[in-house]
Design an enzyme around this catalytic site. Sequence first.
Site, PDB file in Angstrom:
ATOM      1  N   LEU A   1     -19.139  29.752 -32.837  1.00  0.00           N
ATOM      2  CA  LEU A   1     -20.407  29.517 -32.163  1.00  0.00           C
ATOM      3  C   LEU A   1     -20.153  29.771 -30.657  1.00  0.00           C
ATOM      4  O   LEU A   1     -18.942  29.841 -30.246  1.00  0.00           O
ATOM      5  CB  LEU A   1     -20.254  27.951 -32.234  1.00  0.00           C
TER       6      LEU A   1
ATOM      7  N   CYS B   1     -23.130  34.841 -25.063  1.00  0.00           N
ATOM      8  CA  CYS B   1     -22.421  34.342 -23.669  1.00  0.00           C
ATOM      9  C   CYS B   1     -20.947  34.606 -23.576  1.00  0.00           C
ATOM     10  O   CYS B   1     -20.564  35.227 -22.811  1.00  0.00           O
ATOM     11  CB  CYS B   1     -22.796  32.930 -23.277  1.00  0.00           C
TER      12      CYS B   1
ATOM     13  N   CYS C   1     -22.541  36.363 -20.331  1.00  0.00           N
ATOM     14  CA  CYS C   1     -21.961  35.742 -19.111  1.00  0.00           C
ATOM     15  C   CYS C   1     -20.423  35.888 -18.903  1.00  0.00           C
ATOM     16  O   CYS C   1     -20.215  36.033 -17.618  1.00  0.00           O
ATOM     17  CB  CYS C   1     -22.308  34.297 -19.131  1.00  0.00           C
TER      18      CYS C   1
ATOM     19  N   HIS D   1     -13.904  31.108 -28.000  1.00  0.00           N
ATOM     20  CA  HIS D   1     -14.680  31.111 -29.084  1.00  0.00           C
ATOM     21  C   HIS D   1     -13.993  30.048 -30.083  1.00  0.00           C
ATOM     22  O   HIS D   1     -14.475  29.277 -30.800  1.00  0.00           O
ATOM     23  CB  HIS D   1     -14.619  32.095 -30.037  1.00  0.00           C
TER      24      HIS D   1
ATOM     25  N   PHE E   1     -18.223  19.806   5.130  1.00  0.00           N
ATOM     26  CA  PHE E   1     -18.137  21.050   6.196  1.00  0.00           C
ATOM     27  C   PHE E   1     -16.639  21.570   6.057  1.00  0.00           C
ATOM     28  O   PHE E   1     -15.677  20.791   5.896  1.00  0.00           O
ATOM     29  CB  PHE E   1     -18.284  20.614   7.659  1.00  0.00           C
TER      30      PHE E   1
HETATM   31  P1  FAD Z   1     -27.408  33.935 -28.104  1.00  0.00           P
HETATM   32  O1  FAD Z   1     -25.986  33.308 -27.361  1.00  0.00           O
HETATM   33  O2  FAD Z   1     -27.420  35.632 -27.963  1.00  0.00           O
HETATM   34  O3  FAD Z   1     -26.931  33.706 -29.645  1.00  0.00           O
HETATM   35  C1  FAD Z   1     -27.704  34.293 -31.061  1.00  0.00           C
HETATM   36  C2  FAD Z   1     -26.721  33.970 -31.692  1.00  0.00           C
HETATM   37  O4  FAD Z   1     -27.541  34.521 -33.292  1.00  0.00           O
HETATM   38  C3  FAD Z   1     -25.637  34.956 -31.917  1.00  0.00           C
HETATM   39  O5  FAD Z   1     -24.303  33.948 -31.932  1.00  0.00           O
HETATM   40  C4  FAD Z   1     -25.756  35.752 -32.937  1.00  0.00           C
HETATM   41  O6  FAD Z   1     -24.530  36.167 -33.567  1.00  0.00           O
HETATM   42  C5  FAD Z   1     -26.606  34.931 -33.999  1.00  0.00           C
HETATM   43  N1  FAD Z   1     -27.335  35.734 -35.050  1.00  0.00           N
HETATM   44  C6  FAD Z   1     -28.183  37.013 -34.949  1.00  0.00           C
HETATM   45  N2  FAD Z   1     -28.832  37.469 -36.016  1.00  0.00           N
HETATM   46  C7  FAD Z   1     -28.207  36.446 -36.780  1.00  0.00           C
HETATM   47  C8  FAD Z   1     -28.691  35.923 -38.305  1.00  0.00           C
HETATM   48  N3  FAD Z   1     -29.431  36.910 -38.853  1.00  0.00           N
HETATM   49  N4  FAD Z   1     -28.000  35.304 -39.009  1.00  0.00           N
HETATM   50  C9  FAD Z   1     -27.037  34.371 -38.107  1.00  0.00           C
HETATM   51  N5  FAD Z   1     -26.867  34.418 -37.061  1.00  0.00           N
HETATM   52  C10 FAD Z   1     -27.372  35.450 -36.322  1.00  0.00           C
HETATM   53  N6  FAD Z   1     -27.164  33.833 -18.321  1.00  0.00           N
HETATM   54  C11 FAD Z   1     -26.786  32.824 -17.563  1.00  0.00           C
HETATM   55  O7  FAD Z   1     -27.147  31.842 -17.580  1.00  0.00           O
HETATM   56  N7  FAD Z   1     -25.610  33.040 -16.746  1.00  0.00           N
HETATM   57  C12 FAD Z   1     -25.297  34.254 -16.486  1.00  0.00           C
HETATM   58  O8  FAD Z   1     -24.277  34.427 -15.892  1.00  0.00           O
HETATM   59  C13 FAD Z   1     -25.659  35.393 -17.534  1.00  0.00           C
HETATM   60  N8  FAD Z   1     -24.959  36.364 -17.776  1.00  0.00           N
HETATM   61  C14 FAD Z   1     -25.302  37.408 -18.430  1.00  0.00           C
HETATM   62  C15 FAD Z   1     -24.852  38.622 -18.651  1.00  0.00           C
HETATM   63  C16 FAD Z   1     -25.373  39.461 -19.430  1.00  0.00           C
HETATM   64  C17 FAD Z   1     -24.537  40.858 -19.697  1.00  0.00           C
HETATM   65  C18 FAD Z   1     -26.110  39.302 -20.330  1.00  0.00           C
HETATM   66  C19 FAD Z   1     -26.511  40.076 -21.562  1.00  0.00           C
HETATM   67  C20 FAD Z   1     -26.699  38.050 -20.273  1.00  0.00           C
HETATM   68  C21 FAD Z   1     -26.444  36.872 -19.501  1.00  0.00           C
HETATM   69  N9  FAD Z   1     -26.897  35.815 -19.562  1.00  0.00           N
HETATM   70  C22 FAD Z   1     -26.633  34.763 -18.298  1.00  0.00           C
HETATM   71  C23 FAD Z   1     -28.153  35.323 -20.274  1.00  0.00           C
HETATM   72  C24 FAD Z   1     -27.465  34.350 -21.613  1.00  0.00           C
HETATM   73  O9  FAD Z   1     -26.337  35.135 -22.096  1.00  0.00           O
HETATM   74  C25 FAD Z   1     -28.369  34.307 -22.664  1.00  0.00           C
HETATM   75  O10 FAD Z   1     -29.365  33.739 -22.046  1.00  0.00           O
HETATM   76  C26 FAD Z   1     -28.010  33.331 -23.588  1.00  0.00           C
HETATM   77  O11 FAD Z   1     -26.716  33.690 -24.242  1.00  0.00           O
HETATM   78  C27 FAD Z   1     -28.897  33.207 -24.516  1.00  0.00           C
HETATM   79  O12 FAD Z   1     -28.640  32.238 -25.908  1.00  0.00           O
HETATM   80  P2  FAD Z   1     -29.271  32.189 -27.117  1.00  0.00           P
HETATM   81  O13 FAD Z   1     -28.733  31.150 -27.803  1.00  0.00           O
HETATM   82  O14 FAD Z   1     -30.837  32.622 -27.147  1.00  0.00           O
HETATM   83  O15 FAD Z   1     -28.606  33.601 -27.935  1.00  0.00           O
HETATM   84  C1  KPC Z   2     -17.163  29.268 -20.556  1.00  0.00           C
HETATM   85  C2  KPC Z   2     -17.917  28.664 -21.705  1.00  0.00           C
HETATM   86  O1  KPC Z   2     -18.196  27.503 -21.361  1.00  0.00           O
HETATM   87  C3  KPC Z   2     -18.056  29.257 -22.964  1.00  0.00           C
HETATM   88  S1  KPC Z   2     -19.750  29.770 -23.065  1.00  0.00           S
HETATM   89  C4  KPC Z   2     -20.739  28.709 -23.783  1.00  0.00           C
HETATM   90  C5  KPC Z   2     -21.330  28.718 -24.986  1.00  0.00           C
HETATM   91  S2  KPC Z   2     -22.175  27.402 -25.346  1.00  0.00           S
HETATM   92  O2  KPC Z   2     -21.344  26.382 -24.775  1.00  0.00           O
HETATM   93  O3  KPC Z   2     -22.547  27.419 -26.745  1.00  0.00           O
HETATM   94  O4  KPC Z   2     -23.435  27.446 -24.484  1.00  0.00           O
END
Ligand code: FAD
Ligand code: KPC
Length: 521
Positions: A74, A78, A83, A133, A499
């Site tokens: 899970l 990110c 991230c 993870h 500060f």
């Molecule tokens: P995700 O975290 O992408 O979760 C989607 C999940 O769905 C995944 O675990 C995937 O395995 C699962 N999934 C997909 N299809 C299926 C299926 N058919 N069946 C079962 N599971 C499936 N945001 C910030 O706030 N700070 C940052 O510094 C930042 N840095 C970033 C850097 C990069 C390079 C990128 C690309 C993004 C960054 N972001 C950052 C954005 C952030 O990572 C996303 O907004 C966030 O992870 C979105 O969460 P989510 O739950 O919508 O999707």
């Molecule tokens: C650095 C860290 O907390 C791992 S990324 C967070 C995944 S979650 O808590 O599901 O938004």
Amino acid sequence: MDVTDRSPSLNGWRELIDGAEIGEIDEPIINVDRDDTREYDAIFIGGGAGGRFGSAYLRALGGRQLVIDKWPFLGGSCPHQACVPHHLFSEAARELDLARWMSGKLWFPEFEEKRASILEMVELFRAGRNTAHAFMNWQSKEQLGMEYILNAPATVIDAHTVEAAGERFSARNLVLATGATTRWPAIPGLDIPGVFDFAGLVEDLDYEPNRCVIIGGSKIALEYGSFFQATGCATTIVSRSPLMRTASLHHVDEDLRSYVVNGMRARGMTILEGAEPVEVVGNGRVTGVRVRLADGREEVLDTDFVFVGTGEQARSEPFVEALGVDIDERGSIVVDRRMQTSVPGVYAIGDLIGAPMEMFKARKCGMTAARNIMGEPYEFDFSEYPDFLHSTYEVTWVGLTEAEARERYENVIVIQMPPKGVEFEDLPLPCAEGTMIYAFTKPELTGFQKCVVDADSRRIVGAHHVGYGAKDAFQYIDFLIRRPQGLTIDDMAEMNELFLNPEHFIQLCRLRAGQRDVVDL
Ligand code: FAD
Ligand code: KPC
């Protein structure tokens, strides 16, 4: 593999995830309470930030959820590809930047001509990521009481039924949370080895890049480009829009933008604005990118490494096919402020519903869906939010730019450092870049900050910052300025600064708060 009645330790989880990563464990990992006879209140499809936080909140409210993810953990993209590697690379960029500016000075060794390895950083990340993870799996089961199925893709059958791990599960509601993926531009040659996006970089990089061309001008393009350049890998950004003026970023103040973009150029990066990539060329491996420059000329930029940073696209297609949910022109699922889609009982959250694609939004969307599903009407308006990116700096902003404020209010003042008219190289302030070393050696590198004030109401309507460590403060400034009563410079004068703090907004506001009619500082 059923882990429901087991309690794997953190190390136990790490071994399981490592095993799944190398294909030794290919079966679903099941944590489902078969003794609980309650119907599920919701099945979350996707256990990233949105799905995990939504699940946790729904459990906390006393409901029953199931979250299903195709990955063996899970937490989602990110910690796996987004991230967390971004912050690792951006931190490395900042360290390398210091090493280069200070090369041969004080105790710093000669560094200017040296390379740091991109591959080594990627490998460091790859070797460590499963530990985070493991914690997510452990915490979700042992502390948050979630039910989940991992290492198993989910398929939606109808608005109440999902298939995963060869079984059908039903629920009162579905929460779609499968995130987004790179929106690949339509140019030939992107399939040639040597072309990466953020995900491919951490999964597949197996050589040391020597030159880099970045296609696109997204946040990711700037952030990864700054890292590549800082390692000594000469980097060119090819962007249609001026940097930091792409549609996905709002409220970027022009003074902040020019400080950041000039800083990237000063560090040797080539930035081609108004330019179009035409094709990626190669001979079994990437050798260059043909671009059409702003003046219409075409040129091939030699490179052995192409990084695509053109933004992201929601993974909405399966849900359009299975459920007929409405999507917008960019393919993102359309929801209301309760995260309800066009199909009753089906919610969508996180990156799947479009911009801003940020963690706060994904997690709060999850919470919003959970509250509404559990009968607590709750709306989430994310039209205004604090934002940040990394160059070699941490760049943070919230609220209105100076120009936007002048359009909206009659009497706007700014409190900024350096003050207007003072050259960056003439003033060792604001000392915002986390090290006094710059203040005393290269004042122009110490950062920039601007607070925008509506002088009539005395309210702060925008704050803009370049320099390390201000991100935390901006989370709270955002909350305070969005309150009905807002945040005034008189409130700031009451605050207790620690500060020497990175953002000097408290003490600078105090210098003006005694005035009945406040003026610029
Ligand atoms: P995700 O975290 O992408 O979760 C989607 C999940 O769905 C995944 O675990 C995937 O395995 C699962 N999934 C997909 N299809 C299926 C299926 N058919 N069946 C079962 N599971 C499936 N945001 C910030 O706030 N700070 C940052 O510094 C930042 N840095 C970033 C850097 C990069 C390079 C990128 C690309 C993004 C960054 N972001 C950052 C954005 C952030 O990572 C996303 O907004 C966030 O992870 C979105 O969460 P989510 O739950 O919508 O999707
Ligand atoms: C650095 C860290 O907390 C791992 S990324 C967070 C995944 S979650 O808590 O599901 O938004």
